[in-house]
Design a protein around this motif. Structure first.
Motif, PDB file in Angstrom:
ATOM      1  N   GLY A   1     -19.588  84.540  34.588  1.00  0.00           N
ATOM      2  CA  GLY A   1     -18.613  83.551  35.029  1.00  0.00           C
ATOM      3  C   GLY A   1     -19.111  82.122  35.049  1.00  0.00           C
ATOM      4  N   ARG A   2     -20.402  81.913  34.814  1.00  0.00           N
ATOM      5  CA  ARG A   2     -20.970  80.569  34.961  1.00  0.00           C
ATOM      6  C   ARG A   2     -20.317  79.553  34.019  1.00  0.00           C
ATOM      7  N   ALA A   3     -20.211  79.895  32.741  1.00  0.00           N
ATOM      8  CA  ALA A   3     -19.640  78.951  31.775  1.00  0.00           C
ATOM      9  C   ALA A   3     -18.194  78.629  32.123  1.00  0.00           C
ATOM     10  N   VAL A   4     -17.456  79.623  32.613  1.00  0.00           N
ATOM     11  CA  VAL A   4     -16.063  79.391  33.004  1.00  0.00           C
ATOM     12  C   VAL A   4     -15.994  78.390  34.145  1.00  0.00           C
ATOM     13  N   VAL A   5     -16.829  78.591  35.155  1.00  0.00           N
ATOM     14  CA  VAL A   5     -16.827  77.691  36.304  1.00  0.00           C
ATOM     15  C   VAL A   5     -17.226  76.277  35.884  1.00  0.00           C
ATOM     16  N   GLU A   6     -18.236  76.158  35.060  1.00  0.00           N
ATOM     17  CA  GLU A   6     -18.678  74.830  34.622  1.00  0.00           C
ATOM     18  C   GLU A   6     -17.571  74.109  33.858  1.00  0.00           C
TER      19      GLU A   6
ATOM     20  N   ALA B   1      -3.499  74.649  39.891  1.00  0.00           N
ATOM     21  CA  ALA B   1      -2.108  74.250  39.655  1.00  0.00           C
ATOM     22  C   ALA B   1      -1.268  74.308  40.928  1.00  0.00           C
ATOM     23  N   GLN B   2      -1.908  74.360  42.082  1.00  0.00           N
ATOM     24  CA  GLN B   2      -1.170  74.451  43.341  1.00  0.00           C
ATOM     25  C   GLN B   2      -0.353  73.176  43.607  1.00  0.00           C
ATOM     26  N   ASP B   3       0.848  73.379  44.153  1.00  0.00           N
ATOM     27  CA  ASP B   3       1.699  72.235  44.496  1.00  0.00           C
ATOM     28  C   ASP B   3       1.043  71.373  45.570  1.00  0.00           C
ATOM     29  N   ASN B   4       0.421  72.033  46.540  1.00  0.00           N
ATOM     30  CA  ASN B   4      -0.283  71.366  47.641  1.00  0.00           C
ATOM     31  C   ASN B   4       0.590  70.332  48.341  1.00  0.00           C
ATOM     32  N   ARG B   5       1.786  70.743  48.719  1.00  0.00           N
ATOM     33  CA  ARG B   5       2.686  69.844  49.445  1.00  0.00           C
ATOM     34  C   ARG B   5       2.182  69.544  50.860  1.00  0.00           C
ATOM     35  N   LEU B   6       1.250  70.373  51.355  1.00  0.00           N
ATOM     36  CA  LEU B   6       0.661  70.120  52.668  1.00  0.00           C
ATOM     37  C   LEU B   6      -0.487  69.111  52.589  1.00  0.00           C
ATOM     38  N   ASP B   7      -0.798  68.667  51.372  1.00  0.00           N
ATOM     39  CA  ASP B   7      -1.840  67.663  51.163  1.00  0.00           C
ATOM     40  C   ASP B   7      -3.180  68.115  51.753  1.00  0.00           C
ATOM     41  N   LEU B   8      -3.549  69.329  51.440  1.00  0.00           N
ATOM     42  CA  LEU B   8      -4.800  69.899  51.928  1.00  0.00           C
ATOM     43  C   LEU B   8      -5.970  69.434  51.073  1.00  0.00           C
ATOM     44  N   THR B   9      -7.110  69.218  51.713  1.00  0.00           N
ATOM     45  CA  THR B   9      -8.343  69.062  50.949  1.00  0.00           C
ATOM     46  C   THR B   9      -8.913  70.463  50.729  1.00  0.00           C
ATOM     47  N   MET B  10      -9.429  70.709  49.536  1.00  0.00           N
ATOM     48  CA  MET B  10      -9.840  72.063  49.172  1.00  0.00           C
ATOM     49  C   MET B  10     -11.183  72.063  48.470  1.00  0.00           C
ATOM     50  N   GLU B  11     -11.758  73.252  48.422  1.00  0.00           N
ATOM     51  CA  GLU B  11     -12.910  73.552  47.597  1.00  0.00           C
ATOM     52  C   GLU B  11     -12.731  74.971  47.077  1.00  0.00           C
ATOM     53  N   ILE B  12     -13.412  75.286  45.988  1.00  0.00           N
ATOM     54  CA  ILE B  12     -13.373  76.632  45.422  1.00  0.00           C
ATOM     55  C   ILE B  12     -14.808  77.144  45.344  1.00  0.00           C
TER      56      ILE B  12
ATOM     57  N   PHE C   1     -14.281  74.510  34.208  1.00  0.00           N
ATOM     58  CA  PHE C   1     -13.218  74.100  35.126  1.00  0.00           C
ATOM     59  C   PHE C   1     -13.702  73.024  36.091  1.00  0.00           C
ATOM     60  N   ALA C   2     -14.951  73.101  36.517  1.00  0.00           N
ATOM     61  CA  ALA C   2     -15.475  72.117  37.465  1.00  0.00           C
ATOM     62  C   ALA C   2     -15.458  70.715  36.887  1.00  0.00           C
ATOM     63  N   ALA C   3     -15.599  70.612  35.571  1.00  0.00           N
ATOM     64  CA  ALA C   3     -15.653  69.302  34.932  1.00  0.00           C
ATOM     65  C   ALA C   3     -14.339  68.543  35.043  1.00  0.00           C
ATOM     66  N   ARG C   4     -13.233  69.257  35.267  1.00  0.00           N
ATOM     67  CA  ARG C   4     -11.932  68.585  35.330  1.00  0.00           C
ATOM     68  C   ARG C   4     -11.162  68.900  36.611  1.00  0.00           C
ATOM     69  N   SER C   5     -11.847  69.497  37.579  1.00  0.00           N
ATOM     70  CA  SER C   5     -11.180  69.893  38.814  1.00  0.00           C
ATOM     71  C   SER C   5     -11.090  68.724  39.791  1.00  0.00           C
TER      72      SER C   5
END
Length: 322
Positions: free
Chosen positions: A52-57, A30-41, A59-63
């Motif tokens: 944590g695997r199911a949680v990551v999967e 939900a970051q504003d990302n006003r600096l227009d950064l490319t990111m990874e998690i 979120f990854a599907a819609r990230s």
């Protein structure tokens, strides 16, 4: 074809907190990302069952950014934190814990602090929300659970005195590193010798400071930590205080200008703290109180200085059954 390296990697180390991990990921996405950064998690999961695997999967599907899940069962906190650093592909690495959530301008504030100052590292404040609904009776303002250095925004953090004494104990939660400047040639971040006893992240900050890396205070980069009930219990606070003091002594002596003098200073100070704390705790009947902790904490500070060669190590943080 390999993807270009992102500007920023967000690293999360998790252990059996799927709800906390989900909240942390929600705030990251939900970051504003006003600096227009490319990111990874990058999520490093230390739970044997991969909690944590199911949680990551999910979120990854819609990230909008890649989310990578790494399972690492090594029982050494320094090694685990190093894994997050090693997996980072970004120019900058920001760290958030699985019991923290970030404000929507968090990444902008952290990266902006480095860009505005030319510093190598930035650290932001950590505020607290309590699982019990309010701070414990012995700390009605919750100050023990907040990290706020009280410095102006973008002020440089001078982590150690000329004698080598650390001024602050910093943790990696809510911090950002310029990877090339801090870890040239891909060298490991944390010292694994600290991984069994804890304090590996506090040692990292002081060591980098001693090496000339500039650290600034990013007052606008805010995260909020959920403080679980077991972490507010008095026995836990006492043991943790002693352990953190042991970390302080080890880090101090590692870079002291005159280690022999520093050892004597710490021994004398620790002895005084144990005597004063024990006497006043007994005189005020503090050991029977749930709303007063001052003298017992002072005693633990002293014990930590006197027993630093026998580190407490990991503290069992498993909540007691209700």
């Amino acid at each position: 074809m390999s993807q270009p390296a992102p500007d920023l990697t967000l690293a999360i180390l998790t252990y059996d907190r799927p709800d906390g991990l989900a909240a942390a990921l929600t705030s990251c996405l939900a970051q504003d990302n006003r600096l227009d950064l490319t990111m990874e998690i990058v999520v490093v999961d230390n739970h044997p069952a991969g909690a944590g695997r199911a949680v990551v999967e999910r979120f990854a599907a819609r990230s909008p950014w890649p989310i990578r899940y790494i399972a690492d069962l090594t029982r050494n906190m320094a090694t685990l934190r190093n894994r997050g650093f090693m997996e980072a592909r970004g120019r900058w690495l920001a760290v958030i814990d699985d019991d923290e959530t970030a404000a929507s301008d968090w990444t902008d504030a952290l990266v902006g602090a480095l860009q505005a100052t030319g510093a190598d590292i930035a650290v932001g404040p950590r505020f607290a929300v309590f699982e019990a609904g309010s701070p414990p009776p012995y700390d009605l303002q919750g100050r023990q659970f907040v990290r706020d250095l009280g410095l102006p925004d973008l002020a440089e953090i001078d982590l150690a005195t000329a004698s080598g004494r650390p001024r602050y104990g910093l943790g990696t939660g809510n911090s950002i590193f310029d990877m090339a400047c801090c870890f040239p040639d891909g060298r490991s971040a944390m010292r694994e010798a600290f991984g069994d006893a804890g304090g590996e992240d506090a040692e990292l900050f002081v060591r980098l400071h001693r090496q000339g890396r500039r650290i600034v205070w990013a007052a606008k980069a805010r995260v909020t930590e959920t403080v679980f009930r077991n972490r507010t219990e008095i026995p836990y606070r006492l043991v943790r205080t002693r352990r953190e003091t042991q970390h302080y002594v080890s880090i101090y002596l590692d870079g002291a200008a005159h280690p022999g003098i520093a050892r004597v200073e710490l021994f004398v100070k620790g002895l005084i703290q144990v005597v004063v704390g024990s006497v006043f705790s007994a005189l005020t009947l503090e050991h029977r109180s749930t709303s007063r902790l001052r003298w017992r904490l002072l005693t633990q500070h002293g014990l930590g200085k006197l027993t630093w060669r026998r580190p407490i190590g990991f503290i069992d943080e498993t909540p007691a059954a209700q």
